[in-house]
Design an enzyme around this catalytic site. Sequence first.
Site, PDB file in Angstrom:
ATOM      1  N   CYS A   1      14.876  14.684   8.859  1.00 36.14           N
ATOM      2  CA  CYS A   1      14.744  13.349   9.501  1.00 36.14           C
ATOM      3  C   CYS A   1      13.874  13.525  10.865  1.00 36.14           C
ATOM      4  O   CYS A   1      12.778  13.484  10.775  1.00 36.14           O
ATOM      5  CB  CYS A   1      16.336  12.942   9.951  1.00 36.14           C
ATOM      6  SG  CYS A   1      16.300  11.278  10.104  1.00 36.14           S
TER       7      CYS A   1
ATOM      8  N   HIS B   1      20.112  13.692   4.773  1.00 36.96           N
ATOM      9  CA  HIS B   1      21.016  14.466   5.190  1.00 36.96           C
ATOM     10  C   HIS B   1      22.179  14.329   4.592  1.00 36.96           C
ATOM     11  O   HIS B   1      22.359  13.892   3.429  1.00 36.96           O
ATOM     12  CB  HIS B   1      21.106  14.086   6.911  1.00 36.96           C
ATOM     13  CG  HIS B   1      21.334  12.472   7.278  1.00 36.96           C
ATOM     14  ND1 HIS B   1      20.691  11.930   7.251  1.00 36.96           N
ATOM     15  CD2 HIS B   1      22.709  12.265   7.206  1.00 36.96           C
ATOM     16  CE1 HIS B   1      21.248  10.531   7.516  1.00 36.96           C
ATOM     17  NE2 HIS B   1      22.089  10.840   7.419  1.00 36.96           N
TER      18      HIS B   1
END
Lengths: 275, 485
Positions: free
Chosen positions: A104, A209
């Site tokens: 991310c 994630h």
Amino acid sequence: MTINSVPSSKVRVRIGHLYGDLLNLYADRGNILVLTRRCEWRNIAVEVVSIGVGDRIGSGEFDILFMGGGQDGDQQFLEDDLFRVKADGLRGAVHDGVPVLAVCGSYQLLGHYYDPGTGPRLAGLGIFDMHTVHPGLSVRRCIGDVVVDWIGAPVGGPSSVVGFENHGGRTYIGSGARAFGRVVSGNGNNGEDGTEGVVQANAIGTYLHGSLLPKNPHLADHLIGMALARQTGSAKLEPLDDHLEWQAHQTILDRRASHVAPVGGRVKGSGGSAR
Amino acid sequence: MRSRRLRTGFAVAMGQIAGWVSRAVGRGGGTALPGLVVDYLDPSALAHLARQLPGGVVMVTGTNGKTTTSHLIRAMLEAAGWAPIHNASGSNLSRGVLATLLRHASFTGALRVPENAIGVFETDEAAVPRVLRDTRARVLVVTNLFRDQLDRYGEVNAIAQQWRDAISALPGSHDLRLVLNADDPTVSALDGGSATTIRFGIGDPDVGRDAPDHASDANFCPVCGGRMRYIRVTYGHLGDFVCDNGHARPTPAIVATDIQADGWEGTAFTLKTPRGERRVSLPVPGLYNVYNALAGVASSEALGCDLEPIASAIGTFRGAFGRFERFTIDGRRLVMVLAKNPVGMNEALRTVVGRGGSGHHVLVALNDFDADGRDVSWIWDADFEILVGQVSCLTISGHRADDLAVRLKYAGVIGSIPSSGTVTVLGGLADALDGAVSGAPVGGTVVAMVTYTAMLELRSLLVRRGHARAYWDDAGVNSPEVTAR
């Protein structure tokens, strides 16, 4: 934070967690925990070292490097340290074939640049041949479950990888990079070209994630295997009982079949990180 | 003006019809739908109705503790002689606040409430700007700011910024008193140094630890961006702190000291306020409920209430639905604990284990509907490791039971269950509850730690079986008038 286990063999996996005490959004800790436990369950000595502000990454010091996401404010605070103190070591590690997982926010930081759309471009480390553009706060964030087909999946094993994404920026990979996976459902890098993440040498950058590794034991073992291969020449790992992990993986695959539109959740207010 | 009145009157009438229909068909007791209807027909209705409240409005927001704190404030203000109008069901978006007001509105859009009526409105974090602007709240209580539903709210810094913007956008004539948690660095700095702020905090050096939880959201000073250091952590990122540049925790006016936990029965503490000291016993367990009680006392202080009725209201507080709520089922005790984010879960876990002993019977349920947050990553930030060696019967349930099972495996909890114990992964909550209860000995306790929609589902199951009252009945939503004292 240092987690030590009793060494029962000569090999030892030293995991470097970049800014482990600071960058810990979206449960990055789960990824570290999965790497650690899966080594321990196989009696592979493992150590997790948090690489803090001011710490250099020495050549050969780490067998796996992990870098997670942070809040915007926190991330800007770290960028200076990343460029001055970490850049050379990180670049060297990727060049040497150290397995790296960047998720991310840190995935974006390792590209050429980040264009916030509202001001000047922010330079990235340029380790990954990619860049990120934020289309503006009025454009919907990419939020939701993601299923990708992992391009580099070990032959003979499952190639699906599942996770959760939550990002505003759209990432575009260059000709010098390979995508980590092809999007089966969800948005991935930009919601346009069907790519998710990036792979360069043994480094993987991804938006997934959720945490990523708990529901993708094959990817966790891939990272551990690459780390061992650099020491022993063999990436072979003892199999573990992963039925709970694969059940959770399967749940996401099944939802894709039963949900009409699981992606693109609503965002309230002007909310969310600028990234 | 006249046309606006007519419009509000029409909208109110339509909303009340919607409320009757909603209650008649038994779908949530009309806690939000009437508000939704009226807000659509007349966006100015919320302001129009709220500004008729003679005592003004107290707003309660924050990540955790909104519902319990607003219930406490309601009880305290009742004891102090006010007649609170309260969105007790926890329906906390602007439509929920509006629906609460509508129950006291006439068809002409006039509010029919006693002279001592005051609004106590639990308000969703994202709804703060709208509700604050429209209701012209006189007190804004912020309990804390933790990581919660990143998919919905964005990151905590973004929420704090929205709140600061909302406060600074108020007109100069709007006299707002802030009630802030001194122990939360981000919340404590929300006022930008206003002299009228009342802060609350825990002042017991024996409570807490010296390092924040893994799930910490306050690594940096909200004033200057410097690194934050903790002298003491009560829970999450709450505690006594100072940054590299000397920005330290402000001294709170309302303080709890000499804190003594008494299992499920509650917590005793010494309450220190500018009006004096009292030893009080809060009949709801958990350190975070001490914070909620302090937030209530600070709000009462902001309204100028005497200490005596406030302290006695703490001693008789019954808790809010689903928050350490106790039920008896087939001779076993079920304790239901809402746990919807890492910090809330950690405190629930500590309260379970803090009671001592081992061999606990635990049910954990994880859902991922919008109201829970669709992203279940947070379970990896919660310290389920606390349960290792403490549990004999573990039931894992909810829509994301599989994710939870993986988490509990890697935490080492599943591996620590003795061979005489059981581990059950069962998505359906009704079956999971039956299994968990029948697996406990008669006279034993099952602790259910559940996310928001799982709590509502379990609770409605218990209502259908006659073990509990509907939350909107309990909340007094169906009673047309609040008794004035």
